[in-house]
Design an enzyme around this catalytic site. Structure first.
Site, PDB file in Angstrom:
ATOM      1  N   GLU A   4       2.718   6.052  12.438  1.00  8.24           N
ATOM      2  CA  GLU A   4       1.449   6.080  11.714  1.00  8.24           C
ATOM      3  C   GLU A   4       1.077   7.500  11.301  1.00  8.24           C
ATOM      4  OE1 GLU A   4      -2.357   4.490  10.290  1.00  8.24           O
ATOM      5  OE2 GLU A   4      -0.357   3.664  10.616  1.00  8.24           O
ATOM      6  N   THR A  13      -3.205  -0.532  -5.746  1.00  8.45           N
ATOM      7  CA  THR A  13      -2.814   0.072  -4.476  1.00  8.45           C
ATOM      8  C   THR A  13      -2.495  -0.963  -3.403  1.00  8.45           C
ATOM      9  OG1 THR A  13      -3.367   1.916  -2.991  1.00  8.45           O
ATOM     10  CG2 THR A  13      -5.121   0.294  -3.437  1.00  8.45           C
TER      11      THR A  13
END
Length: 510
Positions: A375, A501
């Protein structure tokens, strides 16, 4: 950018980048080279259906499946986010059964009712983008997949209904919207500022809605807010040409800082600049100019190379003369952005830099035990954790958060690299990433996130299947092995669709 429905401790960061030489594929080459392109596409379709069937059995009509406990969550207002997010992927895969299930669901959504606060940004990219994309696909290259034209028209009707529910968010002194709103009371969370990405990632969907309905209000609302970002003030908000701060005052439209990054919170503002140009270069030429400014400044000022791996390029952050050497999985869309801009504008320097970024993001996947990237990560030699010194020496980065919550950005940029260069290595990188996700994240009913990509078996698992698994991960992998079609990203100026997106393709206006 997507806010997760999970709460993860994230640091403010930057991004990765590569060099022109290809890194060794090492042990993450999953001996799949003998598989045909067609068989890989079928395997991806099977994984999509597996996740969909689990969602329908255990979670529908809620927003997402909890794929370990076989429960359900409603992090996106309970309107069935996974269903709407899955629509464009199901269309592209040609799965008429799932498409019709989703259309039946969309027809029943009452967007005026929810018990929770609404995110203007998340609702726009997932729900509005998903419905508009389904409409464009089913009225265009996928016409005939759905026999009842009224179901298709219902997508546009519901898109207008949703925008009419949301549009009060723009009713501020400046026109910069509130993001977190109460659609029942027409209230908001009282925020003084709105973020760069959250404000700057509305214009594609709201403009497309105006173009389809003939009602200019939606485009005008989103473009008025965008204008503050295109013409930033005060001067300190733009430390480098085209690179702007992270927060905008809702009352007067002035930037409140000059913190520059391509990370979550800022990312998709830059993504949409070039995509609006692709959508309609005649109307949005200035958006393209601003993206070029940002891209050139990024190459000149933000590119960063780890001391132990000078062959890699990462994107740093910048604030008041200080550089931050950390980044996020979210940021890895940037290679794809440079590749898209480079091919559309015929700028080989952008294409080459995009490939460097892609290489760096690949390294974050290739160097972990699972073959999946973390992440967030860093490469500041002064901040290397003692237990990660070996990783930093070998890989050029250390891990700040080892979580993986089914994010798509690395695969997204691999897909763009494949489409723009035609080099098979990028398809292999997509396949390797998908194989790792299928191995470590798959459960009996769907796909779960991992707590630590650099631990055996990914550590523990998060009991949540984000809706963007359907919209993005499955779509970008499938497209990499799918037949040619007009929804595929094209080289040069040949794009008939542009992806929002959330990876929902909308038809270009030009």
């Amino acid at each position: 950018m997507h806010f997760s429905s999970l709460s993860l401790p994230l640091t403010a960061l930057s991004l990765v980048t590569p060099s022109l030489a290809y890194p060794q594929l090492k042990h993450h080459v999953h001996a799949a080279r003998d598989n045909t392109t067609e068989s890989r596409a079928k395997i991806v379709k099977e994984a999509f259906v597996h996740a969909w069937d689990g969602y329908m059995q255990y979670a529908y009509p809620h927003d997402e499946l909890h794929p370990i406990s076989n429960g359900a969550g409603d992090s996106r207002n309970g309107w069935g986010a996974s269903a709407v997010d899955a629509l464009s992927t199901a269309v592209i895969m040609g799965n008429a059964t799932i498409v019709n299930q989703i259309l039946d669901h969309v027809a029943k959504i009452d967007y005026s009712k929810t018990d929770d606060q609404v995110s203007l940004f998340e609702t726009t990219i997932r729900y509005l983008g998903g419905m508009l994309s389904g409409y464009d696909l089913l009225k265009g290259p996928a016409a005939g997949l759905v026999k009842d034209p009224a179901k298709v028209e219902g997508l546009l009707t519901q898109s207008k209904n949703l925008a009419d529910v949301l549009k009060f968010a723009f009713d501020t002194p400046s026109g910069v919207p509130y993001n977190n709103i109460n659609i029942t009371s027409h209230g908001n969370d009282g925020a003084a500022t709105n973020g760069l990405a959250v404000t700057g990632t509305l214009v594609l969907e709201w403009t497309r809605l105006s173009d389809l309905t003939g009602d200019s209000e939606y485009a005008e609302l989103s473009q008025k807010a965008e204008n503050y970002l295109l013409n930033p003030s005060p001067q300190s908000a733009e430390p480098f040409d085209g690179l702007v701060g992270s927060n905008i005052n809702i009352t007067n439209g002035l930037f409140t800082d000059g913190l520059v990054s391509w990370n979550g919170g800022d990312d998709s503002f830059y993504e949409y600049l070039i995509k609006m140009y692709v959508y309609d270069p005649a109307r949005f030429g200035f958006y393209g100019d601003r993206w070029v400014d940002a891209a050139e400044s990024t190459i000149n000022h933000l590119a960063s190379h780890p001391s132990t791996r000078p062959d890699l390029t990462f994107l740093s952050t910048y604030n008041n003369g200080q550089y931050g050497l950390s980044s996020q999985h979210l940021t890895c869309f940037d290679g794809g952005s440079f590749l898209l801009g480079g091919t559309v504008l015929d700028r080989d320097d952008f294409i080459q830099f995009g490939l460097e970024l892609v290489k760096g993001c690949h390294d974050t996947y290739n160097e972990t035990l699972t073959g999946i990237g973390p992440e967030s990560f860093g490469w500041d030699p002064k901040k290397v954790p003692s237990d990660q010194q070996e990783l930093y020496e070998r890989a050029g980065f250390y891990i700040n958060s080892g979580a993986y919550i089914l994010r798509p950005e690395v695969i997204e940029s691999f897909y763009y690299a494949w489409r723009i260069t035609g080099q098979e290595i990028y398809r292999e990188w997509v396949w390797n990433a998908f194989t790792s996700i299928n191995k470590y994240c798959r459960t009996g009913s769907g796909f779960a996130g991992l707590t630590n990509v650099n631990a055996a078996n990914g550590g523990d698992r998060y009991d949540n299947q984000e809706s963007f698994l359907f919209a993005e991960v499955m779509k970008y992998v499938y497209l990499t092995f799918a037949p040619e079609n007009e929804w595929q990203v094209q080289r040069g100026n040949g794009n008939k669709f542009v992806y929002n997106t959330e990876a929902h393709p909308v038809r270009v206006a030009a």
